[in-house]
Scaffold this motif. Sequence first.
Motif, PDB file in Angstrom:
ATOM      1  N   ALA A 161      50.987  -8.127  70.301  1.00 13.61           N
ATOM      2  CA  ALA A 161      50.263  -7.355  71.307  1.00 13.61           C
ATOM      3  C   ALA A 161      48.868  -6.989  70.815  1.00 13.61           C
ATOM      4  CB  ALA A 161      51.052  -6.096  71.668  1.00 13.61           C
ATOM      5  N   THR A 162      48.747  -6.674  69.531  1.00 13.32           N
ATOM      6  CA  THR A 162      47.451  -6.330  68.942  1.00 13.32           C
ATOM      7  C   THR A 162      46.489  -7.508  68.994  1.00 13.32           C
ATOM      8  OG1 THR A 162      48.509  -4.775  67.450  1.00 13.32           O
ATOM      9  CG2 THR A 162      46.321  -5.476  66.851  1.00 13.32           C
ATOM     10  N   LEU A 163      47.005  -8.704  68.920  1.00 15.22           N
ATOM     11  CA  LEU A 163      46.158  -9.896  68.885  1.00 15.22           C
ATOM     12  C   LEU A 163      45.670 -10.351  70.257  1.00 15.22           C
ATOM     13  CD1 LEU A 163      48.101 -11.880  66.156  1.00 15.22           C
ATOM     14  CD2 LEU A 163      45.994 -10.556  65.900  1.00 15.22           C
ATOM     15  N   ARG A 164      46.192  -9.745  71.320  1.00 13.18           N
ATOM     16  CA  ARG A 164      45.719 -10.095  72.665  1.00 13.18           C
ATOM     17  C   ARG A 164      44.273  -9.613  72.816  1.00 13.18           C
ATOM     18  NH1 ARG A 164      48.288  -7.134  77.417  1.00 13.18           N
ATOM     19  NH2 ARG A 164      50.149  -7.383  76.170  1.00 13.18           N
ATOM     20  N   PRO A 165      43.404 -10.385  73.443  1.00 15.57           N
ATOM     21  CA  PRO A 165      42.009  -9.949  73.604  1.00 15.57           C
ATOM     22  C   PRO A 165      41.912  -8.586  74.299  1.00 15.57           C
ATOM     23  CG  PRO A 165      42.218 -12.257  74.184  1.00 15.57           C
ATOM     24  CD  PRO A 165      43.612 -11.737  73.978  1.00 15.57           C
ATOM     25  N   VAL A 166      41.023  -7.740  73.798  1.00 13.08           N
ATOM     26  CA  VAL A 166      40.837  -6.402  74.358  1.00 13.08           C
ATOM     27  C   VAL A 166      40.512  -6.502  75.845  1.00 13.08           C
ATOM     28  CG1 VAL A 166      39.378  -4.331  74.303  1.00 13.08           C
ATOM     29  CG2 VAL A 166      40.124  -5.406  72.174  1.00 13.08           C
ATOM     30  N   GLY A 167      41.208  -5.706  76.639  1.00 14.52           N
ATOM     31  CA  GLY A 167      40.964  -5.669  78.068  1.00 14.52           C
ATOM     32  C   GLY A 167      41.769  -6.665  78.875  1.00 14.52           C
ATOM     33  N   GLN A 168      42.525  -7.523  78.219  1.00 15.30           N
ATOM     34  CA  GLN A 168      43.361  -8.485  78.941  1.00 15.30           C
ATOM     35  C   GLN A 168      44.717  -7.831  79.201  1.00 15.30           C
ATOM     36  OE1 GLN A 168      45.285 -11.990  76.999  1.00 15.30           O
ATOM     37  NE2 GLN A 168      43.815 -13.097  78.275  1.00 15.30           N
ATOM     38  N   PRO A 169      44.995  -7.436  80.445  1.00 22.64           N
ATOM     39  CA  PRO A 169      46.263  -6.762  80.729  1.00 22.64           C
ATOM     40  C   PRO A 169      47.445  -7.716  80.643  1.00 22.64           C
ATOM     41  CG  PRO A 169      45.078  -7.161  82.758  1.00 22.64           C
ATOM     42  CD  PRO A 169      44.177  -7.604  81.634  1.00 22.64           C
ATOM     43  N   HIS A 170      48.610  -7.131  80.494  1.00 20.62           N
ATOM     44  CA  HIS A 170      49.842  -7.910  80.476  1.00 20.62           C
ATOM     45  C   HIS A 170      49.974  -8.630  81.817  1.00 20.62           C
ATOM     46  CE1 HIS A 170      54.110  -8.848  80.145  1.00 20.62           C
ATOM     47  NE2 HIS A 170      53.973  -8.606  78.844  1.00 20.62           N
ATOM     48  N   PRO A 171      50.506  -9.847  81.836  1.00 16.67           N
ATOM     49  CA  PRO A 171      50.617 -10.590  83.097  1.00 16.67           C
ATOM     50  C   PRO A 171      51.609  -9.976  84.098  1.00 16.67           C
ATOM     51  CG  PRO A 171      51.616 -11.834  81.293  1.00 16.67           C
ATOM     52  CD  PRO A 171      50.931 -10.647  80.689  1.00 16.67           C
ATOM     53  N   GLU A 172      52.556  -9.163  83.619  1.00 16.97           N
ATOM     54  CA  GLU A 172      53.493  -8.511  84.530  1.00 16.97           C
ATOM     55  C   GLU A 172      52.884  -7.188  85.007  1.00 16.97           C
ATOM     56  OE1 GLU A 172      57.554  -8.330  83.085  1.00 16.97           O
ATOM     57  OE2 GLU A 172      57.122 -10.018  81.754  1.00 16.97           O
ATOM     58  N   PRO A 173      52.757  -6.993  86.330  1.00 19.90           N
ATOM     59  CA  PRO A 173      52.088  -5.804  86.858  1.00 19.90           C
ATOM     60  C   PRO A 173      52.668  -4.471  86.364  1.00 19.90           C
ATOM     61  CG  PRO A 173      52.480  -7.384  88.619  1.00 19.90           C
ATOM     62  CD  PRO A 173      53.186  -7.896  87.399  1.00 19.90           C
ATOM     63  N   GLU A 174      53.984  -4.386  86.208  1.00 22.55           N
ATOM     64  CA  GLU A 174      54.593  -3.127  85.771  1.00 22.55           C
ATOM     65  C   GLU A 174      54.180  -2.792  84.338  1.00 22.55           C
ATOM     66  OE1 GLU A 174      56.438  -5.760  86.820  1.00 22.55           O
ATOM     67  OE2 GLU A 174      57.041  -5.133  88.825  1.00 22.55           O
ATOM     68  N   ILE A 175      54.143  -3.798  83.478  1.00 22.32           N
ATOM     69  CA  ILE A 175      53.750  -3.578  82.089  1.00 22.32           C
ATOM     70  C   ILE A 175      52.252  -3.289  82.021  1.00 22.32           C
ATOM     71  CG2 ILE A 175      53.725  -4.553  79.754  1.00 22.32           C
ATOM     72  CD1 ILE A 175      56.539  -3.996  80.882  1.00 22.32           C
ATOM     73  N   ALA A 176      51.453  -3.984  82.810  1.00 17.63           N
ATOM     74  CA  ALA A 176      50.005  -3.730  82.847  1.00 17.63           C
ATOM     75  C   ALA A 176      49.730  -2.288  83.286  1.00 17.63           C
ATOM     76  CB  ALA A 176      49.320  -4.717  83.788  1.00 17.63           C
ATOM     77  N   GLU A 177      50.476  -1.788  84.237  1.00 17.04           N
ATOM     78  CA  GLU A 177      50.311  -0.400  84.688  1.00 17.04           C
ATOM     79  C   GLU A 177      50.711   0.582  83.586  1.00 17.04           C
ATOM     80  OE1 GLU A 177      49.601   3.042  86.916  1.00 17.04           O
ATOM     81  OE2 GLU A 177      48.807   1.006  87.033  1.00 17.04           O
ATOM     82  N   PHE A 178      51.777   0.270  82.857  1.00 20.95           N
ATOM     83  CA  PHE A 178      52.195   1.104  81.727  1.00 20.95           C
ATOM     84  C   PHE A 178      51.107   1.134  80.654  1.00 20.95           C
ATOM     85  CE2 PHE A 178      54.621   1.409  77.640  1.00 20.95           C
ATOM     86  CZ  PHE A 178      54.936   2.758  77.745  1.00 20.95           C
ATOM     87  N   GLU A 179      50.504  -0.021  80.381  1.00 18.08           N
ATOM     88  CA  GLU A 179      49.409  -0.087  79.412  1.00 18.08           C
ATOM     89  C   GLU A 179      48.255   0.812  79.851  1.00 18.08           C
ATOM     90  OE1 GLU A 179      49.906  -4.668  77.745  1.00 18.08           O
ATOM     91  OE2 GLU A 179      48.610  -4.296  79.474  1.00 18.08           O
ATOM     92  N   ARG A 180      47.915   0.756  81.129  1.00 15.09           N
ATOM     93  CA  ARG A 180      46.819   1.575  81.658  1.00 15.09           C
ATOM     94  C   ARG A 180      47.137   3.060  81.530  1.00 15.09           C
ATOM     95  NH1 ARG A 180      45.618   4.678  85.311  1.00 15.09           N
ATOM     96  NH2 ARG A 180      47.514   4.392  86.526  1.00 15.09           N
ATOM     97  N   GLN A 181      48.376   3.435  81.863  1.00 18.85           N
ATOM     98  CA  GLN A 181      48.778   4.838  81.763  1.00 18.85           C
ATOM     99  C   GLN A 181      48.728   5.328  80.318  1.00 18.85           C
ATOM    100  OE1 GLN A 181      52.651   5.087  83.569  1.00 18.85           O
ATOM    101  NE2 GLN A 181      51.858   4.702  85.623  1.00 18.85           N
ATOM    102  N   MET A 182      49.194   4.488  79.383  1.00 15.84           N
ATOM    103  CA  MET A 182      49.160   4.858  77.970  1.00 15.84           C
ATOM    104  C   MET A 182      47.716   5.011  77.482  1.00 15.84           C
ATOM    105  SD  MET A 182      52.192   5.345  76.861  1.00 15.84           S
ATOM    106  CE  MET A 182      51.831   5.373  75.124  1.00 15.84           C
ATOM    107  N   LEU A 183      46.840   4.101  77.881  1.00 10.68           N
ATOM    108  CA  LEU A 183      45.438   4.179  77.473  1.00 10.68           C
ATOM    109  C   LEU A 183      44.808   5.468  77.989  1.00 10.68           C
ATOM    110  CD1 LEU A 183      42.981   2.898  76.097  1.00 10.68           C
ATOM    111  CD2 LEU A 183      42.502   1.749  78.281  1.00 10.68           C
ATOM    112  N   ASP A 184      45.051   5.797  79.252  1.00  6.34           N
ATOM    113  CA  ASP A 184      44.517   7.036  79.819  1.00  6.34           C
ATOM    114  C   ASP A 184      45.026   8.253  79.050  1.00  6.34           C
ATOM    115  OD1 ASP A 184      43.179   5.536  81.712  1.00  6.34           O
ATOM    116  OD2 ASP A 184      44.567   6.019  83.353  1.00  6.34           O
ATOM    117  N   ALA A 185      46.324   8.267  78.739  1.00  6.16           N
ATOM    118  CA  ALA A 185      46.915   9.399  78.013  1.00  6.16           C
ATOM    119  C   ALA A 185      46.319   9.530  76.611  1.00  6.16           C
ATOM    120  CB  ALA A 185      48.431   9.245  77.945  1.00  6.16           C
TER     121      ALA A 185
END
Length: 102
Positions: A18-42
């Motif tokens: 996960a660390t090696l994924r390019p910065v700003g590239q969300p997960h391809p699954e919408p639910e996981i991408a939303e979780f990533e966004r929520q964690m970043l905001d928190a």
Amino acid sequence: GVGLGGTADQCAALAKRATLRPVGQPHPEPEIAEFERQMLDAINTTGIGPQGLGGATTSFAVHVEYAWTHISMNPVAVNIQCWRGERARARIAADGQVAYGY
């Protein structure tokens, strides 16, 4: 990079992936991408800031990878990429010419 599920060693490998994924590239699954966004905001509302010196930006991205696991065993691993963990690209031609960031 956050790894969720699988076995303990698989979870650690997921966090690294996960660390090696390019910065700003969300997960391809919408639910996981939303979780990533929520964690970043928190994380960015903690006020920790760069190197713990305070500020509005503590993290540039949160990337999550996961694996299925048994409900009684739910490992979590976090792999933090610090500010010195730079990544760069260069292409070196036969004549010695260097092209950065291609």
